[in-house]
Scaffold this motif. Structure first.
Motif, PDB file in Angstrom:
ATOM      1  N   LYS A 142      -4.930   0.679   3.122  1.00  6.95           N
ATOM      2  CA  LYS A 142      -5.735   0.820   1.911  1.00  6.95           C
ATOM      3  C   LYS A 142      -5.600  -0.409   1.014  1.00  6.95           C
ATOM      4  CE  LYS A 142      -6.464   3.874  -2.053  1.00  6.95           C
ATOM      5  NZ  LYS A 142      -6.370   2.771  -3.047  1.00  6.95           N
ATOM      6  N   ALA A 143      -4.370  -0.890   0.836  1.00  7.69           N
ATOM      7  CA  ALA A 143      -4.155  -2.072   0.002  1.00  7.69           C
ATOM      8  C   ALA A 143      -4.811  -3.310   0.615  1.00  7.69           C
ATOM      9  CB  ALA A 143      -2.660  -2.298  -0.191  1.00  7.69           C
ATOM     10  N   ALA A 144      -4.732  -3.448   1.943  1.00 10.28           N
ATOM     11  CA  ALA A 144      -5.307  -4.625   2.598  1.00 10.28           C
ATOM     12  C   ALA A 144      -6.830  -4.629   2.537  1.00 10.28           C
ATOM     13  CB  ALA A 144      -4.833  -4.687   4.052  1.00 10.28           C
ATOM     14  N   ILE A 145      -7.458  -3.452   2.608  1.00 10.57           N
ATOM     15  CA  ILE A 145      -8.920  -3.389   2.567  1.00 10.57           C
ATOM     16  C   ILE A 145      -9.435  -3.434   1.136  1.00 10.57           C
ATOM     17  CG2 ILE A 145     -10.920  -2.007   3.248  1.00 10.57           C
ATOM     18  CD1 ILE A 145      -9.241  -0.809   5.464  1.00 10.57           C
ATOM     19  N   ASP A 146      -8.689  -2.855   0.217  1.00 11.09           N
ATOM     20  CA  ASP A 146      -9.163  -2.747  -1.167  1.00 11.09           C
ATOM     21  C   ASP A 146      -9.103  -4.084  -1.905  1.00 11.09           C
ATOM     22  OD1 ASP A 146     -10.223  -1.185  -3.242  1.00 11.09           O
ATOM     23  OD2 ASP A 146      -8.261  -1.055  -4.190  1.00 11.09           O
ATOM     24  N   ALA A 147      -8.178  -4.955  -1.518  1.00 14.90           N
ATOM     25  CA  ALA A 147      -8.004  -6.225  -2.238  1.00 14.90           C
ATOM     26  C   ALA A 147      -9.267  -7.088  -2.245  1.00 14.90           C
ATOM     27  CB  ALA A 147      -6.813  -6.993  -1.659  1.00 14.90           C
ATOM     28  N   PRO A 148      -9.926  -7.335  -1.105  1.00 12.17           N
ATOM     29  CA  PRO A 148     -11.110  -8.201  -1.135  1.00 12.17           C
ATOM     30  C   PRO A 148     -12.425  -7.481  -1.414  1.00 12.17           C
ATOM     31  CG  PRO A 148     -10.568  -7.718   1.129  1.00 12.17           C
ATOM     32  CD  PRO A 148      -9.546  -7.002   0.277  1.00 12.17           C
ATOM     33  N   THR A 149     -12.398  -6.177  -1.673  1.00 16.47           N
ATOM     34  CA  THR A 149     -13.654  -5.441  -1.811  1.00 16.47           C
ATOM     35  C   THR A 149     -13.902  -4.891  -3.211  1.00 16.47           C
ATOM     36  OG1 THR A 149     -12.568  -3.410  -1.064  1.00 16.47           O
ATOM     37  CG2 THR A 149     -13.664  -4.758   0.613  1.00 16.47           C
ATOM     38  N   GLU A 150     -12.864  -4.509  -3.952  1.00 17.99           N
ATOM     39  CA  GLU A 150     -13.100  -3.814  -5.220  1.00 17.99           C
ATOM     40  C   GLU A 150     -13.667  -4.747  -6.289  1.00 17.99           C
ATOM     41  OE1 GLU A 150     -10.805  -0.984  -8.492  1.00 17.99           O
ATOM     42  OE2 GLU A 150      -9.704  -1.869  -6.815  1.00 17.99           O
ATOM     43  N   LYS A 151     -12.936  -5.794  -6.659  1.00 17.49           N
ATOM     44  CA  LYS A 151     -13.413  -6.664  -7.736  1.00 17.49           C
ATOM     45  C   LYS A 151     -14.558  -7.581  -7.296  1.00 17.49           C
ATOM     46  CE  LYS A 151      -9.137  -6.592 -10.400  1.00 17.49           C
ATOM     47  NZ  LYS A 151      -8.033  -7.395 -11.009  1.00 17.49           N
ATOM     48  N   PRO A 152     -14.467  -8.260  -6.147  1.00 13.87           N
ATOM     49  CA  PRO A 152     -15.584  -9.146  -5.781  1.00 13.87           C
ATOM     50  C   PRO A 152     -16.866  -8.405  -5.411  1.00 13.87           C
ATOM     51  CG  PRO A 152     -13.560  -9.752  -4.635  1.00 13.87           C
ATOM     52  CD  PRO A 152     -13.346  -8.399  -5.221  1.00 13.87           C
ATOM     53  N   TRP A 153     -16.746  -7.251  -4.726  1.00 13.95           N
ATOM     54  CA  TRP A 153     -17.926  -6.569  -4.209  1.00 13.95           C
ATOM     55  C   TRP A 153     -18.275  -5.295  -4.962  1.00 13.95           C
ATOM     56  CZ3 TRP A 153     -16.252  -6.804   1.652  1.00 13.95           C
ATOM     57  CH2 TRP A 153     -16.217  -8.158   2.037  1.00 13.95           C
ATOM     58  N   GLY A 154     -17.408  -4.814  -5.825  1.00 14.38           N
ATOM     59  CA  GLY A 154     -17.684  -3.583  -6.550  1.00 14.38           C
ATOM     60  C   GLY A 154     -17.583  -2.337  -5.695  1.00 14.38           C
ATOM     61  N   VAL A 155     -16.755  -2.364  -4.658  1.00 14.46           N
ATOM     62  CA  VAL A 155     -16.580  -1.236  -3.743  1.00 14.46           C
ATOM     63  C   VAL A 155     -15.125  -0.798  -3.817  1.00 14.46           C
ATOM     64  CG1 VAL A 155     -16.726  -0.429  -1.358  1.00 14.46           C
ATOM     65  CG2 VAL A 155     -18.421  -2.038  -2.239  1.00 14.46           C
ATOM     66  N   LEU A 156     -14.894   0.472  -4.082  1.00 11.00           N
ATOM     67  CA  LEU A 156     -13.549   1.023  -4.198  1.00 11.00           C
ATOM     68  C   LEU A 156     -13.180   1.768  -2.929  1.00 11.00           C
ATOM     69  CD1 LEU A 156     -10.997   1.747  -5.849  1.00 11.00           C
ATOM     70  CD2 LEU A 156     -12.241   3.747  -6.689  1.00 11.00           C
ATOM     71  N   ILE A 157     -12.046   1.408  -2.343  1.00 11.09           N
ATOM     72  CA  ILE A 157     -11.531   2.107  -1.161  1.00 11.09           C
ATOM     73  C   ILE A 157     -10.695   3.277  -1.649  1.00 11.09           C
ATOM     74  CG2 ILE A 157     -10.243   1.897   0.987  1.00 11.09           C
ATOM     75  CD1 ILE A 157     -12.781   0.200   0.854  1.00 11.09           C
ATOM     76  N   GLU A 158     -11.178   4.483  -1.416  1.00 13.80           N
ATOM     77  CA  GLU A 158     -10.474   5.659  -1.901  1.00 13.80           C
ATOM     78  C   GLU A 158      -9.352   6.098  -0.976  1.00 13.80           C
ATOM     79  OE1 GLU A 158     -13.504   8.591  -2.387  1.00 13.80           O
ATOM     80  OE2 GLU A 158     -14.015   7.911  -4.407  1.00 13.80           O
ATOM     81  N   ARG A 159      -9.586   5.999   0.310  1.00 16.30           N
ATOM     82  CA  ARG A 159      -8.597   6.525   1.253  1.00 16.30           C
ATOM     83  C   ARG A 159      -8.817   5.898   2.624  1.00 16.30           C
ATOM     84  NH1 ARG A 159      -7.661  13.035   2.182  1.00 16.30           N
ATOM     85  NH2 ARG A 159      -5.732  12.920   3.408  1.00 16.30           N
ATOM     86  N   VAL A 160      -7.702   5.654   3.329  1.00 18.15           N
ATOM     87  CA  VAL A 160      -7.746   5.137   4.695  1.00 18.15           C
ATOM     88  C   VAL A 160      -6.745   5.935   5.513  1.00 18.15           C
ATOM     89  CG1 VAL A 160      -7.505   3.135   6.197  1.00 18.15           C
ATOM     90  CG2 VAL A 160      -8.343   2.830   3.859  1.00 18.15           C
ATOM     91  N   GLU A 161      -7.174   6.407   6.673  1.00 15.05           N
ATOM     92  CA  GLU A 161      -6.294   7.193   7.547  1.00 15.05           C
ATOM     93  C   GLU A 161      -6.428   6.720   8.986  1.00 15.05           C
ATOM     94  OE1 GLU A 161      -7.009  11.322   7.224  1.00 15.05           O
ATOM     95  OE2 GLU A 161      -6.184  11.506   5.193  1.00 15.05           O
ATOM     96  N   VAL A 162      -5.291   6.607   9.650  1.00 17.28           N
ATOM     97  CA  VAL A 162      -5.269   6.314  11.087  1.00 17.28           C
ATOM     98  C   VAL A 162      -5.528   7.606  11.842  1.00 17.28           C
ATOM     99  CG1 VAL A 162      -3.863   5.501  13.009  1.00 17.28           C
ATOM    100  CG2 VAL A 162      -3.701   4.372  10.781  1.00 17.28           C
ATOM    101  N   LYS A 163      -6.558   7.629  12.660  1.00 18.99           N
ATOM    102  CA  LYS A 163      -6.931   8.847  13.361  1.00 18.99           C
ATOM    103  C   LYS A 163      -6.131   9.055  14.634  1.00 18.99           C
ATOM    104  CE  LYS A 163     -11.268   9.618  13.934  1.00 18.99           C
ATOM    105  NZ  LYS A 163     -12.690   9.390  14.273  1.00 18.99           N
ATOM    106  N   ASP A 164      -6.096   8.058  15.494  1.00 16.34           N
ATOM    107  CA  ASP A 164      -5.471   8.243  16.804  1.00 16.34           C
ATOM    108  C   ASP A 164      -4.820   6.937  17.233  1.00 16.34           C
ATOM    109  OD1 ASP A 164      -4.671   9.375  19.173  1.00 16.34           O
ATOM    110  OD2 ASP A 164      -6.565   9.010  20.201  1.00 16.34           O
TER     111      ASP A 164
END
Length: 270
Positions: A142-164
C-alpha cells in the motif's frame, strides 16, 4: 409574418442553446470543465449543471472505489525462492482535476505501478515473511503504490491485499516433509516427557507404599476390582512374591523340625 418567423427562430435557438448547456452530474461523479482547453478550478458537484455551449467541455470523473485485480507476477524472494503472486488493489479518485490533467488513463497507470511494487516488495522479503506475515506485506504494498499516485495523480490507494502465493512443486514437497518431520519431533518429545513424568510418579508411589505394607494389598484388591469390572470370563489374580517366599520359608522350617524330632517305639513324634 416575417417578424413572427424571426421571433420563432430566435426562441428556438435559445431553447436549443439551453438544452445544449444542461448537464447532469450523478451523485458518485464530479464534473471537470475545460474552457477553450483550459481547466476550470471549480469542480461541478452532483446535480443539474450548466456550461457554455461550444465553449466549455465537461468530463465526468467517477469517485467510487474501484476494485482492480493485479495479474499474477513472477518474483524472486530475498532468499532466492521463485514465487507467483497476485493481488487486488482498492483505490478511488480524490482529486478529479489531477486525475485528468496529470496522468493519462489513471487506471492503467495504477495497474502498472501495482505490478512493479508487487515484484519489488516480494523481492525484499523472505519466503517465511511472505507466507506468514501477510499484514506486513500488504502494508508495504500500500505504501509503495500510494506514494506515486496520491499527490501527483489525485488517486488514493485505500487497501492492497495479496490474494494467492503459488510455490513450485519441489518447494511444496520440501515444506511438506519439513512440517511432517517437525510434527514427528514434537510427538516424540511429548511422548518422552510423558514417560518421564509417569516414571517419576510411579517411583513416588512405590516409595509411599513401601512405608505402608498394607498399601500393597489395597492396591492388589483395586487391580482385581478394575479387571472384574470388564465382565471377563477369566479373572487374573496377581499373587505376591512375598507370600510365596513366606510359604517356602514355612515349609523349609517344618521339614527341618520333622527331621530332628525323636522316635518312640519306632514311631516318629511330630
Amino acid at each position: 409574418m416575417s417578424v413572427w418567423w424571426v421571433a420563432g427562430g430566435i426562441l428556438g435557438a435559445v431553447v436549443v442553446l439551453i438544452f445544449l448547456s444542461l448537464r447532469i452530474v450523478q451523485q458518485y461523479q464530479r464534473g471537470v470543465v475545460f474552457r477553450f482547453g483550459r481547466v476550470q478550478e471549480r469542480v461541478r458537484e452532483p446535480g443539474l449543471r450548466m456550461i457554455i455551449p461550444f465553449v466549455d467541455r465537461m468530463v465526468k470523473v467517477t469517485m467510487q472505489t474501484v476494485v482492480m485485480p493485479v495479474p499474477a507476477q513472477g518474483a524472486i524472494t530475498h532468499d532466492n525462492v521463485t514465487l507467483t503472486v497476485d493481488a487486488v488493489v482498492y483505490y478511488r479518485v480524490v482529486d478529479p482535476i489531477r486525475s485528468l490533467v496529470n496522468v493519462r488513463r489513471y487506471s492503467q497507470a495504477v495497474l502498472q505501478v501495482a505490478q512493479t511494487a508487487l515484484r519489488s516488495v516480494i523481492g525484499r522479503a523472505d519466503l517465511d515473511t511472505v507466507l506468514g506475515d501477510r499484514e506486513r506485506i500488504n502494508a508495504e504494498l500500500k505504501a509503495a503504490i500510494d506514494a506515486p499516485t496520491e499527490k501527483p495523480w489525485g488517486v488514493l490507494i485505500e487497501r492492497v491485499e495479496v490474494k494467492d502465493v503459488s510455490l513450485p512443486d519441489t518447494m511444496k514437497r520440501s515444506m511438506s516433509r519439513q512440517a511432517e518431520a517437525e510434527r514427528e519431533r514434537r510427538a516424540r518429545v511429548i511422548a518422552a516427557d510423558g514417560e518421564y513424568q509417569a516414571s517419576r510418579r510411579l517411583a513416588d508411589a512405590a516409595r509411599a507404599m513401601a512405608d505402608t505394607p498394607a498399601a500393597f494389598q489395597l492396591r492388589l484388591l483395586q487391580t482385581v476390582v478394575d479387571v472384574a469390572a470388564e465382565k471377563n470370563s477369566t479373572l487374573v489374580m496377581p499373587f505376591p512374591v512375598e507370600l510365596l517366599r513366606f510359604f517356602e520359608q514355612t515349609t523349609t522350617a517344618a521339614r527341618s523340625a520333622g527331621a530332628t524330632s525323636p522316635a518312640v517305639n519306632g514311631v516318629t513324634v511330630n
